[in-house]
Design a protein around this motif. Structure first.
Motif, mmCIF file in Angstrom:
data_model
loop_
_atom_site.group_PDB
_atom_site.id
_atom_site.type_symbol
_atom_site.label_atom_id
_atom_site.label_comp_id
_atom_site.label_asym_id
_atom_site.label_seq_id
_atom_site.Cartn_x
_atom_site.Cartn_y
_atom_site.Cartn_z
ATOM 1 N N ILE A 47 0.838 -1.205 0.000
ATOM 2 C CA ILE A 47 0.000 0.000 0.000
ATOM 3 C C ILE A 47 0.871 1.251 0.000
ATOM 4 C CG2 ILE A 47 -1.695 1.285 1.327
ATOM 5 C CD1 ILE A 47 -2.836 -1.356 2.269
ATOM 6 N N THR A 48 1.900 1.261 0.832
ATOM 7 C CA THR A 48 2.790 2.432 0.854
ATOM 8 C C THR A 48 3.483 2.623 -0.490
ATOM 9 O OG1 THR A 48 3.175 2.023 3.207
ATOM 10 C CG2 THR A 48 4.701 3.510 2.082
ATOM 11 N N GLY A 49 3.913 1.507 -1.097
ATOM 12 C CA GLY A 49 4.553 1.613 -2.406
ATOM 13 C C GLY A 49 3.633 2.176 -3.468
ATOM 14 N N VAL A 50 2.348 1.795 -3.409
ATOM 15 C CA VAL A 50 1.395 2.330 -4.386
ATOM 16 C C VAL A 50 1.268 3.842 -4.243
ATOM 17 C CG1 VAL A 50 -1.035 2.345 -5.064
ATOM 18 C CG2 VAL A 50 0.120 0.179 -4.632
ATOM 19 N N PHE A 51 1.126 4.317 -3.011
ATOM 20 C CA PHE A 51 0.972 5.756 -2.819
ATOM 21 C C PHE A 51 2.262 6.508 -3.147
ATOM 22 C CE2 PHE A 51 -2.684 4.406 -0.287
ATOM 23 C CZ PHE A 51 -3.638 5.304 -0.736
ATOM 24 N N ILE A 52 3.401 5.916 -2.858
ATOM 25 C CA ILE A 52 4.659 6.575 -3.224
ATOM 26 C C ILE A 52 4.757 6.731 -4.730
ATOM 27 C CG2 ILE A 52 7.155 6.191 -3.330
ATOM 28 C CD1 ILE A 52 7.049 5.167 -0.493
ATOM 29 N N ASN A 63 4.590 10.149 -7.132
ATOM 30 C CA ASN A 63 5.813 10.388 -7.901
ATOM 31 C C ASN A 63 6.952 10.831 -6.984
ATOM 32 O OD1 ASN A 63 7.450 10.522 -10.140
ATOM 33 N ND2 ASN A 63 6.789 12.578 -10.735
ATOM 34 N N ALA A 64 7.115 10.117 -5.877
ATOM 35 C CA ALA A 64 8.139 10.498 -4.907
ATOM 36 C C ALA A 64 9.534 10.161 -5.391
ATOM 37 C CB ALA A 64 7.873 9.810 -3.569
ATOM 38 N N GLY A 69 9.974 -1.429 -6.909
ATOM 39 C CA GLY A 69 9.031 -2.524 -7.036
ATOM 40 C C GLY A 69 7.712 -2.216 -6.379
ATOM 41 N N ILE A 70 6.934 -3.289 -6.114
ATOM 42 C CA ILE A 70 5.639 -3.112 -5.480
ATOM 43 C C ILE A 70 5.788 -2.924 -3.978
ATOM 44 C CG2 ILE A 70 3.409 -4.230 -5.056
ATOM 45 C CD1 ILE A 70 3.676 -5.623 -7.698
ATOM 46 N N ARG A 71 6.755 -3.626 -3.387
ATOM 47 C CA ARG A 71 6.897 -3.577 -1.927
ATOM 48 C C ARG A 71 8.231 -3.028 -1.454
ATOM 49 N NH1 ARG A 71 10.345 -7.189 -0.006
ATOM 50 N NH2 ARG A 71 9.598 -6.706 2.102
ATOM 51 N N SER A 72 9.178 -2.720 -2.329
ATOM 52 C CA SER A 72 10.481 -2.254 -1.878
ATOM 53 C C SER A 72 11.130 -1.411 -2.963
ATOM 54 C CB SER A 72 11.397 -3.433 -1.506
ATOM 55 O OG SER A 72 11.655 -4.223 -2.652
ATOM 56 N N VAL A 73 12.178 -0.681 -2.535
ATOM 57 C CA VAL A 73 12.989 0.110 -3.448
ATOM 58 C C VAL A 73 14.444 -0.309 -3.259
ATOM 59 C CG1 VAL A 73 13.164 1.975 -1.761
ATOM 60 C CG2 VAL A 73 13.641 2.445 -4.169
ATOM 61 N N PHE A 133 9.102 -0.527 1.733
ATOM 62 C CA PHE A 133 8.371 0.739 1.809
ATOM 63 C C PHE A 133 7.778 0.968 3.196
ATOM 64 C CE2 PHE A 133 7.904 0.360 -2.925
ATOM 65 C CZ PHE A 133 8.669 1.481 -3.222
ATOM 66 N N SER A 134 7.558 -0.100 3.952
ATOM 67 C CA SER A 134 6.993 0.094 5.289
ATOM 68 C C SER A 134 7.957 0.820 6.225
ATOM 69 C CB SER A 134 6.611 -1.259 5.895
ATOM 70 O OG SER A 134 7.752 -2.108 5.983
ATOM 71 N N SER A 135 9.249 0.775 5.927
ATOM 72 C CA SER A 135 10.242 1.466 6.759
ATOM 73 C C SER A 135 10.560 2.859 6.243
ATOM 74 C CB SER A 135 11.533 0.639 6.817
ATOM 75 O OG SER A 135 12.109 0.527 5.534
ATOM 76 N N VAL A 136 9.881 3.292 5.221
ATOM 77 C CA VAL A 136 10.126 4.615 4.645
ATOM 78 C C VAL A 136 9.208 5.613 5.331
ATOM 79 C CG1 VAL A 136 10.078 6.011 2.557
ATOM 80 C CG2 VAL A 136 10.823 3.624 2.456
ATOM 81 N N GLY A 137 9.800 6.438 6.201
ATOM 82 C CA GLY A 137 9.005 7.484 6.824
ATOM 83 C C GLY A 137 8.948 8.732 5.973
ATOM 84 N N ALA A 138 10.042 9.027 5.318
ATOM 85 C CA ALA A 138 10.108 10.208 4.452
ATOM 86 C C ALA A 138 11.051 9.894 3.306
ATOM 87 C CB ALA A 138 10.591 11.426 5.228
#
Length: 751
Positions: A565-570, A574-575, A595-599, A613-618
């Motif tokens: 979900i976080t990856g979709v919104f990122i 266009n972060a 990717g869908i779940r990680s960068v 992406f779950s560990s990406v706060g900013a």
């Protein structure tokens, strides 16, 4: 106890003779009473003689000759001394009983034919002799010869006159573009067949007119003449179909892939076979049955069938190598599974034809009265189904082999649409081809009474099966159409243009893959559920089970769901894109994959970081829109600040003229003195650059600043160290042990 089949057969013969007598011999006013007509039929000497002959022939038959099909296992079990059950009767014993009955039937027919011939040529005073009216027989032959001559003369004249129409259709089919060749060929062949059938119908009507004149002025038997005319109509219509397949004079009207000589050979072979068998069984055999003896007519029908089968076997064996070579070449050209089937057919085709001929002979020997018409009509139906199916298969193969080409504009906005159409449409056509083959096989089995298609479809199971199959095909077609439409819409919305920046192109590619995957999963799941419901599967438990499973996965994989979900919104915001330099999750580097779940990041040291992406706060993106080089340059307290700023601007002017200066977006911004530090006065400047180029521009500017400060004599402070050795109470400093070293040696002194 004897079988009731002979009695039923006798009743059928009596009814047939009664109907023919009432239709041709009796006046119109005498047809009202059945008993009177039956009495009149029995009083006729010829009719009575035919009935007696038929009863004698049936009496001479054995029970094994009266039953055509394979003996039931129940009958063989009843005859077994061991008391075996019907399930224990082997197929080999049933086949042995069948062949025994076949041999008995053949012997019975030969015996009946011999008895009929002996009675035919016996002395006239013998009680068993059969009296034949040779004068009436020759009169019938003469009348048939007249009607045949008139009908065939009219037919050949009309065929000659219609030659121009065939030639025009042949020229029209070969003209025009190649894309519509198949359509023009089908239309031309259909019109030519209609013209040919019209010629046959006109010749038949002219023959009927001649038969009316013969019946009126010569007193010819109209029933005998109708025998020939009906046989002419049936046989020539069959030949119309043969000419449609093997048109030797007009290549564009020929459906079979043969040259002119091969087509002429095949046309002549089948025409001779159909003509000989058709006119022999439909004309000659009924005349022999009616005027001489039914047993002799049955023997003649069997002899015609056997001769036709032997002739077919001889021709097939003679041409087996030629046909095999052509089929092998065809299999190589087709390739794939279809080519393999054609290759196997090339090896065994002659065996199949010979087996079919032997089957026809065997069935004719077992059931001479009814088997041959059944075999003929079943064969015609099979050929019609196979021919129509083969024609459709040829059309489908040509459509499958043709690639779809879209316009440049559509390919630019939807680049995957053309490839998708060239994948799905041939697949759909292959499915249609498979269903067509299954349909031809089922209808052919129905023609041979192996499978009752009408009864099966009328049943609840058959209608539900067909309905479910049609619904599933419609569901698959709608699902494919929805997938193509939505996927193309996504491509149209997200496909970057040619002049777009690489970052935007990378983001569009990432989002396109994400949406395609999600859309494919949704469509596959929904299509599968609907298809299962159409075939009678209760999808309620499946949906409930899927819900429970999804709930369990949701609790057990919260991090995974959060990553997605976080990856979709990122991505939607266009972060970051592939190639950006970012700082996420405490790691900095260039984005290598989103990717869908990680960068995935690659830092300056080449280390590869995978950050969920779950560990990406900013997300700190250093390469978005533009970049700034912020530089702080310290000078000594004794230096002139304004003069130092002038040197900073001069260094920037030289930087703009350098090659790297093309990455500078704005003039230098001297922000002034930002700190009075311990040993320096710090001046801050800002240089706006293209995204990602701020570090390269900063390195080049730092070099120029050092050069300009040195040239202007401006000191850049650096830390100074003062060494203190201390003093005693009298103020004297202690001696310092100083060593002076050079490249040659080391000298130590004491002070």
């Amino acid at each position: 106890m004897r079988s009731p089949i002979p009695f039923i057969h006798c009743v059928v013969v009596l009814l047939a003779l009664l109907c023919s007598t009432m239709a041709s011999a009796q006046p119109a006013e005498a047809q009202g009473t059945d008993y009177r007509a039956l009495a009149a039929a029995l009083e006729d000497e010829h009719t009575r003689r035919v009935v007696i002959e038929e009863l004698r022939r049936l009496d001479a038959l054995s029970p094994s000759e009266e039953l055509a099909p394979l003996p039931p296992a129940e009958e063989l079990a009843q005859e077994a001394p061991s008391g075996q059950s019907a399930e224990q009767v082997s197929f080999a014993r049933r086949m042995a009983a069948f062949t025994s009955g076949l041999a008995g039937s053949m012997g019975g027919q030969l015996a009946s034919a011999g008895q009929a011939l002996s009675r035919l040529f016996a002395s006239s005073d013998s009680s068993s002799s059969v009296k034949v009216d040779f004068s009436g027989l020759w009169s019938a032959v003469f009348n048939l010869a007249i009607i045949a001559l008139a009908t065939f003369a009219a037919f050949f004249v009309l065929r000659r006159l219609s030659g121009r129409a065939y030639s025009a259709l042949n020229d029209w089919a070969t003209a025009g573009s190649e894309r519509l060749t198949m359509v023009r060929t089908i239309v031309a062949v259909s019109v030519a067949a209609l013209v040919d059938a019209f010629v046959v119908a006109v010749a038949y009507l002219l023959g009927q007119a001649v038969s009316v004149q013969l019946a009126e002025y010569v007193g010819a038997n109209g029933t005998r003449l109708s025998l020939f005319l009906n046989a002419f109509l049936i046989i020539e219509l069959i030949k119309v179909g043969l000419r449609t397949v093997f048109a030797n004079r007009y290549p564009a009207l020929r459906l079979a892939p043969l040259d002119a000589d091969q087509a002429a050979y095949c046309n002549q072979f089948f025409a001779r076979l159909v003509g000989a068998v058709g006119y022999g069984i439909l004309v000659l055999v009924p005349i022999i049955n009616f005027n001489v003896s039914p047993a002799l007519g049955s023997a003649l029908s069997t002899a015609i069938t056997v001769v036709a089968a032997v002739y077919t076997a001889i021709v097939v064996i003679k041409n087996r190598v030629t046909v095999r070579q052509r089929l092998e070449a065809r299999s190589t050209a087709i390739g794939g599974s279809s080519g393999s089937l054609v290759y196997v057919l090339a090896k065994v085709w002659h065996l199949l034809v010979i087996a079919y001929a032997l089957l026809v002979v065997a069935v004719t020997l077992v059931q001479p009265a009814t088997a041959l018409p059944f075999v003929v009509f079943a064969t015609l139906k099979t050929l019609a189904y196979a021919g129509g199916g083969l024609l459709l298969l040829v059309i489908l193969r040509q459509l499958i082999g043709k690639e779809i080409h879209l316009s440049e504009g559509l390919n630019a906005s939807m680049p995957l649409l053309q490839a998708r159409l060239n994948t799905y449409i041939p697949t759909a056509l292959k499915l249609v081809r498979l269903l067509l083959i299954i349909g031809v096989v089922v209808m052919s089995l129905d023609a041979w009474a192996v499978f009752d298609l009408a009864a099966w479809y009328a049943s609840a199971q058959g209608s539900s099966t067909v309905s479910a199959l049609v619904d599933i095909l419609i569901i698959l077609a709608v699902a494919a159409a929805v997938w193509i439409a939505l996927a193309s819409a996504i491509e149209h919305r997200l496909t970057p243009s040619a002049d777009v920046e690489p970052a935007a192109a990378a983001r569009a590619t990432t989002l396109m893959g994400l949406f395609h995957s999600t859309l494919a999963i949704v469509i596959v799941v929904m299509t599968t559920m609907i298809a299962l419901s159409e075939i009678g599967v209760d999808i309620g438990p499946l949906i409930a089970g899927a819900g429970v499973l999804g709930l369990a996965i949701g609790f057990g994989a919260q991090k995974l769901v959060q990553d997605v979900i976080t990856g979709v919104f990122i991505q939607l915001e266009n972060a970051m894109n592939v190639g950006d330099f970012v700082d996420v999750g405490g790691n900095s580097g260039t984005v290598d994959r989103v990717g869908i779940r990680s960068v995935a990041l690659r830092d300056l040291y080449g280390t590869y970081h995978i950050v969920p992406f779950s560990s990406v706060g900013a997300v700190s993106n250093f390469t978005r829109d533009f970049g700034n080089h912020i530089g702080e340059y310290g000078i000594a307290y004794r230096e002139d600040i304004d003069f130092a700023i002038e040197q900073l601007k001069a260094a920037f002017e030289e930087l703009e003229k350098a090659e790297i200066g093309e990455n500078i977006l704005a003039p230098i911004n001297v922000m002034g003195v930002v700190a009075l530090a311990d040993s320096s006065v710090n001046i801050r400047v800002q240089i706006k650059t293209k995204p990602g180029m701020q570090w390269a521009v900063g390195r080049a500017y730092n070099r120029l600043v050092k050069l300009y400060f040195d040239k202007a004599g401006i000191e850049i402070p650096f830390p100074h160290t003062t060494l203190y050795f201390g003093e005693d109470h009298q103020g004297n400093a202690p001696a310092a042990n100083v060593r002076i070293s050079d490249r040659a040696n080391v000298v130590s002194t004491q002070e």
